[in-house]
Design a protein around this motif. Structure first.
Motif, PDB file in Angstrom:
ATOM      1  N   HIS A 151      65.515  -5.345 -16.082  1.00  0.00           N
ATOM      2  CA  HIS A 151      65.750  -6.442 -16.804  1.00  0.00           C
ATOM      3  C   HIS A 151      65.261  -7.570 -15.991  1.00  0.00           C
ATOM      4  CE1 HIS A 151      68.405  -4.227 -19.480  1.00  0.00           C
ATOM      5  NE2 HIS A 151      68.943  -3.573 -18.421  1.00  0.00           N
ATOM      6  N   ILE A 152      63.981  -7.703 -16.129  1.00  0.00           N
ATOM      7  CA  ILE A 152      63.485  -8.711 -15.337  1.00  0.00           C
ATOM      8  C   ILE A 152      62.820  -9.906 -16.026  1.00  0.00           C
ATOM      9  CG2 ILE A 152      61.258  -9.300 -14.020  1.00  0.00           C
ATOM     10  CD1 ILE A 152      61.045  -6.300 -13.539  1.00  0.00           C
ATOM     11  N   THR A 153      63.347 -11.316 -15.722  1.00  0.00           N
ATOM     12  CA  THR A 153      63.115 -12.375 -16.491  1.00  0.00           C
ATOM     13  C   THR A 153      61.651 -13.216 -16.176  1.00  0.00           C
ATOM     14  OG1 THR A 153      64.440 -13.626 -15.064  1.00  0.00           O
ATOM     15  CG2 THR A 153      65.465 -12.824 -16.812  1.00  0.00           C
ATOM     16  N   ASP A 154      61.525 -14.108 -16.819  1.00  0.00           N
ATOM     17  CA  ASP A 154      60.209 -14.699 -16.505  1.00  0.00           C
ATOM     18  C   ASP A 154      60.475 -15.807 -15.394  1.00  0.00           C
ATOM     19  OD1 ASP A 154      58.560 -13.723 -18.424  1.00  0.00           O
ATOM     20  OD2 ASP A 154      58.524 -15.391 -19.926  1.00  0.00           O
ATOM     21  N   LYS A 155      61.816 -16.313 -15.165  1.00  0.00           N
ATOM     22  CA  LYS A 155      62.126 -17.060 -14.150  1.00  0.00           C
ATOM     23  C   LYS A 155      62.036 -16.192 -12.867  1.00  0.00           C
ATOM     24  CE  LYS A 155      65.952 -19.742 -12.201  1.00  0.00           C
ATOM     25  NZ  LYS A 155      67.221 -20.160 -12.334  1.00  0.00           N
ATOM     26  N   MET A 156      62.360 -14.707 -12.815  1.00  0.00           N
ATOM     27  CA  MET A 156      62.317 -13.934 -11.781  1.00  0.00           C
ATOM     28  C   MET A 156      60.850 -13.757 -11.222  1.00  0.00           C
ATOM     29  SD  MET A 156      65.254 -11.057 -12.853  1.00  0.00           S
ATOM     30  CE  MET A 156      64.644 -10.065 -11.325  1.00  0.00           C
ATOM     31  N   LEU A 157      60.059 -13.565 -12.196  1.00  0.00           N
ATOM     32  CA  LEU A 157      58.534 -13.410 -12.077  1.00  0.00           C
ATOM     33  C   LEU A 157      57.931 -14.688 -11.631  1.00  0.00           C
ATOM     34  CD1 LEU A 157      57.588 -11.136 -15.084  1.00  0.00           C
ATOM     35  CD2 LEU A 157      58.103 -10.354 -12.647  1.00  0.00           C
ATOM     36  N   GLY A 158      58.376 -15.609 -11.936  1.00  0.00           N
ATOM     37  CA  GLY A 158      57.996 -17.176 -11.401  1.00  0.00           C
ATOM     38  C   GLY A 158      58.130 -17.389  -9.963  1.00  0.00           C
TER      39      GLY A 158
END
Length: 220
Positions: A151-158
Motif C-alpha cells: 500500500h504505497i502512496t504517491d506521497k511516500m514515493l515523493g
C-alpha cells in the motif's frame, strides 16, 4: 553467510569488487535468481545478495509484510556498513526497494526498480485472478502477500531522494499505467520499458537488465 537483523537470520552471499550493490529478489525466489547478472557485474561492484525473510536459507516467519522486509534491508545495510549502495530490486524486491528508499532515504545511493507495483491493483486483472486461484488450491503466505499488499502512496514515493530508474517489460504483469505512475511520483525518476520482455525475462537468470541500467549507473 548469515547476519541477524530484527530478530531473524538473513542468509546472504557476497561477490565482486568495487562500490556496493544490493540485489533484492522476487516472490518465492532467492538470491540465485541473479546468478547470470552477478557474473556480469562482479568486476564492477561488490554485490550483496540476501535471501528475504521467509525465502531461501533465511529464517522462516509466520507472516510476511513488505514493510518488515524493507526494514530488514535497512538493518542489513547498517550492520554491514554499506555506504549508500546501489539498490536493485526485482518484483517483490522492487517493492521492498521502494519502501526502503522512501522510509530510509539516507541509506540508498541509486535505485533501480524492476517490475514493481504500488498496490495489488497495479497487477493485471488476469494475473490477480491466477494468483487467487493458485492460493485457493495451495494456500501460501507468499501469495497472500501479493494479493493483500503493498500500500504505497504517491506521497511516500515523493520522499525518495535517490536517483531512480524504473524498469518494466513491455509484456509485464504490472499494468503499464502503474509503472508510469511510479516513475511520475518519484522526483526525477527515469522510466524505461523494455520491448519484448515480460515480467522477469530480463532479470531472472539473465544479464539483459545490465544493458538497460548501464547508462543510468555509469553515465555512458
Amino acid at each position: 553467510m548469515f547476519v541477524t537483523v530484527n530478530g531473524i537470520q538473513l542468509y546472504y552471499e557476497v561477490a565482486g569488487q568495487g562500490p556496493a550493490m544490493l540485489l533484492l529478489h522476487g516472490n518465492g525466489e532467492d538470491h540465485t535468481t541473479f546468478d547470470v547478472l552477478a557474473k556480469r557485474l562482479e568486476s564492477r561492484y561488490t554485490l550483496y545478495m540476501p535471501d528475504s525473510r521467509g525465502h531461501g536459507q533465511s529464517s522462516p516467519v509466520p507472516h510476511l509484510t513488505y514493510d518488515e522486509m524493507a526494514m530488514d534491508m535497512a538493518a542489513f545495510i547498517r550492520q554491514l556498513g554499506l555506504e549508500k549502495p546501489v539498490v536493485l530490486g526485482f518484483s517483490d524486491g522492487g517493492i521492498v526497494a521502494l519502501l526502503l528508499a522512501c522510509r530510509c532515504p539516507d541509506l540508498v545511493g541509486k535505485l533501480v526498480v524492476c517490475g514493481a507495483n504500488r498496490t495489488p491493483k497495479g497487477l493485471r486483472a488476469g494475473t490477480r485472478r491466477a494468483i487467487r486461484l493458485a492460493n485457493l488450491l495451495h494456500h501460501s503466505d507468499k501469495l497472500d502477500l501479493m494479493l493483500q499488499q503493498p500500500h504505497i502512496t504517491d506521497k511516500m514515493l515523493g520522499a525518495i531522494t535517490a536517483p531512480t530508474l524504473v524498469l518494466a517489460g513491455e509484456k509485464d504483469m504490472i499494468l503499464p499505467q502503474e509503472t508510469r505512475a511510479i516513475a511520475r511520483a518519484i522526483p526525477g525518476a527515469r522510466l524505461l520499458v523494455l520491448p519484448g520482455e515480460d515480467h522477469g525475462s530480463y532479470v531472472e537468470h539473465s544479464d539483459t537488465v545490465w544493458l538497460a541500467m548501464k547508462p543510468f549507473l555509469t553515465g555512458r
